[in-house]
Design a protein around this motif. Structure first.
Motif, PDB file in Angstrom:
ATOM      1  N   GLN A  41       0.827  -1.210   0.000  1.00 63.23           N
ATOM      2  CA  GLN A  41       0.000   0.000   0.000  1.00 63.23           C
ATOM      3  C   GLN A  41       0.858   1.256   0.000  1.00 63.23           C
ATOM      4  N   LEU A  53      -0.706   6.144  -0.387  1.00 63.31           N
ATOM      5  CA  LEU A  53      -1.794   6.159   0.588  1.00 63.31           C
ATOM      6  C   LEU A  53      -2.954   7.017   0.083  1.00 63.31           C
ATOM      7  N   TRP A  62      -4.998   8.665   1.881  1.00 66.00           N
ATOM      8  CA  TRP A  62      -5.343   9.701   2.860  1.00 66.00           C
ATOM      9  C   TRP A  62      -4.072  10.371   3.364  1.00 66.00           C
ATOM     10  N   LEU A 116      -1.033  11.695   5.757  1.00 68.56           N
ATOM     11  CA  LEU A 116      -0.344  11.017   6.850  1.00 68.56           C
ATOM     12  C   LEU A 116      -0.834  11.474   8.212  1.00 68.56           C
ATOM     13  N   MET A 152      -3.910   9.586   9.046  1.00 72.38           N
ATOM     14  CA  MET A 152      -3.608   8.189   9.365  1.00 72.38           C
ATOM     15  C   MET A 152      -3.010   8.068  10.764  1.00 72.38           C
ATOM     16  N   GLY A 195      -4.714   6.224  13.883  1.00 73.65           N
ATOM     17  CA  GLY A 195      -3.961   5.150  14.528  1.00 73.65           C
ATOM     18  C   GLY A 195      -3.869   5.333  16.034  1.00 73.65           C
ATOM     19  N   LEU A 233      -1.615   1.022  11.874  1.00 77.39           N
ATOM     20  CA  LEU A 233      -1.751   2.352  11.274  1.00 77.39           C
ATOM     21  C   LEU A 233      -0.592   3.268  11.657  1.00 77.39           C
ATOM     22  N   THR A 264       2.274   4.924   9.209  1.00 77.90           N
ATOM     23  CA  THR A 264       2.534   6.366   9.166  1.00 77.90           C
ATOM     24  C   THR A 264       4.020   6.660   9.300  1.00 77.90           C
TER      25      THR A 264
END
Length: 353
Positions: free
Chosen positions: A218, A223, A225, A227, A230, A234, A261, A265
């Protein structure tokens, strides 16, 4: 291009995370003796640090091998390097425990539980099979159950990596959701949650290891979205999981998803966060021997305190600080005299961290 897109990039944040996870697991094990934190606390969930290691293993291996070769020679070289990464340290700690047991027996001291020194269990650990469901309990170097499961993952990694390398974005997302659901089901249906060691360890390991491989894919695809979002999600999910665990064992899976998550990141970020801290980087670099050195030191401390009729809960820091110093010292010696020479002379310079 991010740092993760560069195969040889040093992902210092992930090394530092190893140090944090090692401290979390150490605090959990120490708490079993000292009882300075409740089971519902962050420390009481320290066994989930191992789940973070499982995710990191899949992530880092997939980072180093983004386009896995499909030849038996390449597989053999990969398996050999992974064996050299794991086996010397595992055997060194196992032999250290065996030597300690022999010295104790000559001195007239026998283990409280004779099963802990069972020959069958010794053989399983020597062959790194004790985490595959063949073992019956915490014997010899008991943290090595997770190393055994790691070895199972390494054996299957070439196949898993080829499958994931052919996945597009939607397939990776679907696979990641499936691994999360699998963890939620396992955690919900298991009485100890994800605190599965000798029995059920592979069921715990593979969704997290495969989730790490999917995460690497991924990150290479990009990504969907930001960071910061995320990271925020997370941290929120991890906190929610710690809170939920007091009510349901599914909280373990929620916490692990939060770790997934956060690790993603840190792997994708351009700026170092924990990687700026030299102490964490140092501990992260020796996190494997640090993890494996706990059992030999803990055995000596437990027997000594029992012999002197001392209660660790009454003198927690007198137990904790020397214990930590001894585990750190043994791990440093093991890294310097066993782990690094083995990697240098047996695996060459192509080391898969």
């Amino acid at each position: 291009m991010t740092r993760f897109d560069q195969r040889d990039a040093v992902l210092s944040d992930l090394t530092a995370v190893r140090g944090l996870l090692a401290l979390w697991v150490f605090a959990y094990h120490a708490n079993l003796h000292l009882q300075f934190a409740g089971f519902g606390s962050l420390i009481g969930r320290g066994y989930l640090g191992v789940d973070g290691f499982f995710i990191l293993s899949g992530l880092v291996l997939a980072h180093r091998h983004p386009n896995p070769s499909q030849t038996f020679a390449a597989y053999g070289g990969f398996w050999w390097r992974r064996l050299v990464r794991l086996y010397p340290t595992a055997v060194a700690m196992l032999l250290l425990l065996a030597a300690g047991l022999m010295v104790a027996r000559f001195g007239g001291v026998r283990p409280h539980d004779a099963y802990r020194a069972d020959g069958h269990e010794f053989t399983l650990q020597l062959l790194m099979l004790n985490g595959w469901g063949f073992s019956h309990g915490w014997t010899w170097n008991y943290p090595s159950w997770s190393i055994s499961t790691e070895w199972a993952g390494y054996l299957l990694f070439p196949l898993l990596a080829v499958i994931v390398s052919r996945c597009d974005g939607p397939a990776v997302a679907l696979g990641s959701v499936a691994m999360g659901v699998a963890l939620l089901l396992l955690s919900s249906l298991s009485a100890p949650g994800l605190n599965l060691t000798y029995q059920g360890a592979l069921l715990r390991f593979f969704p997290e290891f495969f989730g790490g491989i999917l995460l690497a894919r991924q990150l290479r695809l990009g990504l969907p979205w930001p960071l910061w979002l995320m990271a925020a999600i997370g941290i929120g999910v991890l906190s929610l999981g710690i809170w939920l665990r007091a009510m349901t064992t599914a909280g373990d899976a929620v916490t692990t998803i939060g770790l997934w998550l956060i690790i993603g990141t840190l792997a994708a970020g351009q700026q170092r966060v924990f990687g700026r801290l030299p102490a964490l980087l140092t501990l992260g670099a020796i996190s494997y021997p640090f993890y494996m050195a706990y059992a030999p030191v803990e055995l000596i401390f437990s027997r000594a305190w029992g012999h002197w009729h001392l209660d660790p809960t009454r003198w927690p820091y007198l137990w904790l600080m020397p214990m930590f110093a001894c585990v750190l010292a043994l791990s440093w010696v093991t890294a310097r005299l066993v782990e690094r020479p083995a990697l240098r002379y047996l695996a060459g310079h192509h080391q898969d961290r």
